[in-house]
Design a protein around this motif. Structure first.
Motif, PDB file in Angstrom:
ATOM      1  N   ASN A 114      -9.978  -4.074  -7.849  1.00  0.00           N
ATOM      2  CA  ASN A 114     -10.028  -3.995  -9.302  1.00  0.00           C
ATOM      3  C   ASN A 114     -10.440  -5.344  -9.893  1.00  0.00           C
ATOM      4  O   ASN A 114      -9.661  -6.045 -10.527  1.00  0.00           O
ATOM      5  N   TYR A 127       0.860  -1.183   0.000  1.00  0.00           N
ATOM      6  CA  TYR A 127       0.000   0.000   0.000  1.00  0.00           C
ATOM      7  C   TYR A 127       0.897   1.234   0.000  1.00  0.00           C
ATOM      8  O   TYR A 127       1.776   1.378   0.868  1.00  0.00           O
ATOM      9  N   ARG A 165      -5.216   7.244  -3.550  1.00  0.00           N
ATOM     10  CA  ARG A 165      -5.423   8.438  -4.366  1.00  0.00           C
ATOM     11  C   ARG A 165      -6.861   8.885  -4.219  1.00  0.00           C
ATOM     12  O   ARG A 165      -7.788   8.175  -4.616  1.00  0.00           O
ATOM     13  N   VAL A 219      -7.333   6.959 -10.430  1.00  0.00           N
ATOM     14  CA  VAL A 219      -6.123   6.623  -9.670  1.00  0.00           C
ATOM     15  C   VAL A 219      -4.917   7.434 -10.136  1.00  0.00           C
ATOM     16  O   VAL A 219      -3.932   7.548  -9.409  1.00  0.00           O
ATOM     17  N   TYR A 274      -3.580  -1.495 -10.890  1.00  0.00           N
ATOM     18  CA  TYR A 274      -3.672  -1.611  -9.436  1.00  0.00           C
ATOM     19  C   TYR A 274      -4.574  -2.787  -9.083  1.00  0.00           C
ATOM     20  O   TYR A 274      -5.464  -3.167  -9.845  1.00  0.00           O
ATOM     21  N   LEU A 291       0.407   5.480 -11.859  1.00  0.00           N
ATOM     22  CA  LEU A 291       0.799   4.471 -10.883  1.00  0.00           C
ATOM     23  C   LEU A 291       2.317   4.469 -10.697  1.00  0.00           C
ATOM     24  O   LEU A 291       3.055   4.938 -11.562  1.00  0.00           O
ATOM     25  N   TRP A 339      -7.670   0.104  -4.641  1.00  0.00           N
ATOM     26  CA  TRP A 339      -7.576   1.570  -4.700  1.00  0.00           C
ATOM     27  C   TRP A 339      -8.304   2.163  -3.502  1.00  0.00           C
ATOM     28  O   TRP A 339      -9.519   2.001  -3.364  1.00  0.00           O
ATOM     29  N   TRP A 394      -1.686  -1.679  -3.875  1.00  0.00           N
ATOM     30  CA  TRP A 394      -2.844  -1.003  -3.284  1.00  0.00           C
ATOM     31  C   TRP A 394      -2.510   0.483  -3.300  1.00  0.00           C
ATOM     32  O   TRP A 394      -1.691   0.957  -2.542  1.00  0.00           O
ATOM     33  N   ILE A 395      -3.148   1.220  -4.189  1.00  0.00           N
ATOM     34  CA  ILE A 395      -2.782   2.616  -4.416  1.00  0.00           C
ATOM     35  C   ILE A 395      -3.704   3.558  -3.636  1.00  0.00           C
ATOM     36  O   ILE A 395      -4.904   3.328  -3.543  1.00  0.00           O
ATOM     37  N   TYR A 418      -9.862   5.167  -2.282  1.00  0.00           N
ATOM     38  CA  TYR A 418     -10.300   6.344  -3.035  1.00  0.00           C
ATOM     39  C   TYR A 418     -10.870   7.464  -2.172  1.00  0.00           C
ATOM     40  O   TYR A 418     -11.094   8.574  -2.655  1.00  0.00           O
ATOM     41  N   ASN A 467     -12.462   1.574  -0.261  1.00  0.00           N
ATOM     42  CA  ASN A 467     -11.557   1.093  -1.309  1.00  0.00           C
ATOM     43  C   ASN A 467     -12.339   0.332  -2.365  1.00  0.00           C
ATOM     44  O   ASN A 467     -13.461  -0.127  -2.123  1.00  0.00           O
TER      45      ASN A 467
END
Length: 272
Positions: free
Chosen positions: A260, A200, A226, A231, A241, A234, A244, A223-224, A246, A257
Motif C-alpha cells: 500500500n 499476516y 483477501r 480488501v 493495510y 479490516l 494485501w 498484511w491482509i 489479493y 500481493n
C-alpha cells in the motif's frame, strides 16, 4: 440331540457378510480421511483463504501508489526471480520456518535469489500455536532465517497466523489464549531483532480466533489476505493495510500481493 432351525445358517451368513462389508468400508474410507490432513511442514501463506473465505473476483490493476510483491514457500521450489522482476515485482517474502520442526529447503534460493535481482525481501513464519509457545517459535524463526538487518533491502519478519491446516481452526486455543500466544511471539521477535513483526492474517479468522482483538495495530503492520476486488473490512484496530495478498493464481508464482504505497514506502519499511 441337534435340532436344525430353518433360517439359522442363512442368518449367520448374512451377519458375517455384513461384518466383512463394514470392515471393507472402514478400510477404504480411513485413508481418504487421513489424506485430507496435509503433512506437517507443508503449510503456506494463504492456503486457508479459498476454502474458508472464498474467492470473490480479482482487483483492478494496481497503480503507481501500489507496489507488486509475491510470497513463496517450498511449493514453488526454485523461483524464476528474473522473470518476476521483469514483470514488475519489486518485493518478496519467503517462508523460512513452521512451528519448531520445519525449515524451508528452498529458502536460500528464494531469499537470496530475490535479493540478488534487486528486490526487497523478507522471511515469514507459519505459526502453529498448538505445538510450542510463541516465544519458542519466534526464537526458532530468528535462528533459521527470520532475522533483520538495516541494509535497506530486508523487510521485518512476518508472522503468518491463519487457519490451522492440521486440525482445529483456532489450534485449540481460546480467543484470549490466542492473543497471549501472538503477543509472546511478537515480544520475543522485537527483543531479538529490534523490529516489530508484520502480522499476516484474514479478517474472518482474526475475528473468530482472537475475538477481533485490536491491540497490535499501533506497532505491527498488517498484511491482509483477501481474494476479492477490494480488501473489505479490516481487523479491529487497523485503519489501513500495509500489504494485501489479493490472489493465489497470479503469474509465475501464484501468491501475488500489493504494498500500500510506492516503492519508497517499501524501502522505508525495510529501513525501519
Amino acid at each position: 440331540m441337534f435340532v436344525h432351525r430353518p433360517g439359522t445358517t442363512r442368518s449367520r451368513r448374512l451377519t458375517l457378510a455384513g461384518i466383512l462389508l463394514a470392515a471393507l468400508s472402514l478400510t477404504l474410507t480411513t485413508p481418504a480421511a487421513a489424506a485430507d490432513v496435509p503433512p506437517r511442514g507443508s503449510a503456506h501463506m494463504g492456503m486457508g483463504v479459498v476454502p474458508n473465505d472464498g474467492q470473490h473476483g480479482t482487483p483492478t490493476p494496481g497503480d503507481a501508489t501500489q507496489t507488486e510483491g509475491v510470497d513463496v514457500s517450498s511449493h514453488q521450489g526454485n523461483v524464476a526471480w528474473t522473470t518476476l522482476w521483469n514483470s514488475g515485482v519489486r518485493w518478496a517474502y519467503a517462508k523460512a520456518t513452521e512451528g519448531t520442526y520445519y525449515t524451508n529447503p528452498y529458502f536460500a534460493q528464494q531469499y537470496n535469489g530475490s535479493y540478488n535481482v534487486g528486490m526487497i525481501r523478507g522471511a515469514y513464519h507459519f505459526a502453529t500455536p498448538d505445538t510450542t509457545s510463541g516465544a519458542t517459535q519466534a526464537n526458532y524463526f530468528v535462528d533459521h532465517g527470520g532475522g533483520w538487518s538495516r541494509d535497506g533491502k530486508t523487510l521485518p519478519g512476518a508472522l503468518d497466523i491463519e487457519w490451522n491446516p492440521y486440525g482445529a481452526t483456532c489450534y485449540g486455543k481460546t480467543q484470549s489464549g490466542m492473543v497471549s500466544w501472538i503477543q509472546d511471539f511478537l515480544n520475543t521477535y522485537k527483543a531479538r531483532t529490534g523490529r516489530d513483526a508484520v502480522i499476516y492474517t484474514a479478517t474472518s479468522w482474526w475475528t473468530q480466533c482472537t475475538g477481533n482483538y485490536g491491540g497490535f495495530a499501533a506497532y505491527n503492520p498488517l498484511w491482509i489476505a483477501r481474494y476479492a476486488t477490494t480488501v473489505g473490512t479490516l481487523p479491529a484496530g487497523w485503519s489501513y493495510y500495509t500489504m494485501w495478498q489479493y490472489t493465489s493464481t497470479g503469474p509465475t508464482v501464484g501468491d501475488h500481493n500489493r504494498f500500500n504505497g510506492a516503492l519508497d514506502r517499501v524501502q522505508a519499511l525495510a529501513l525501519g
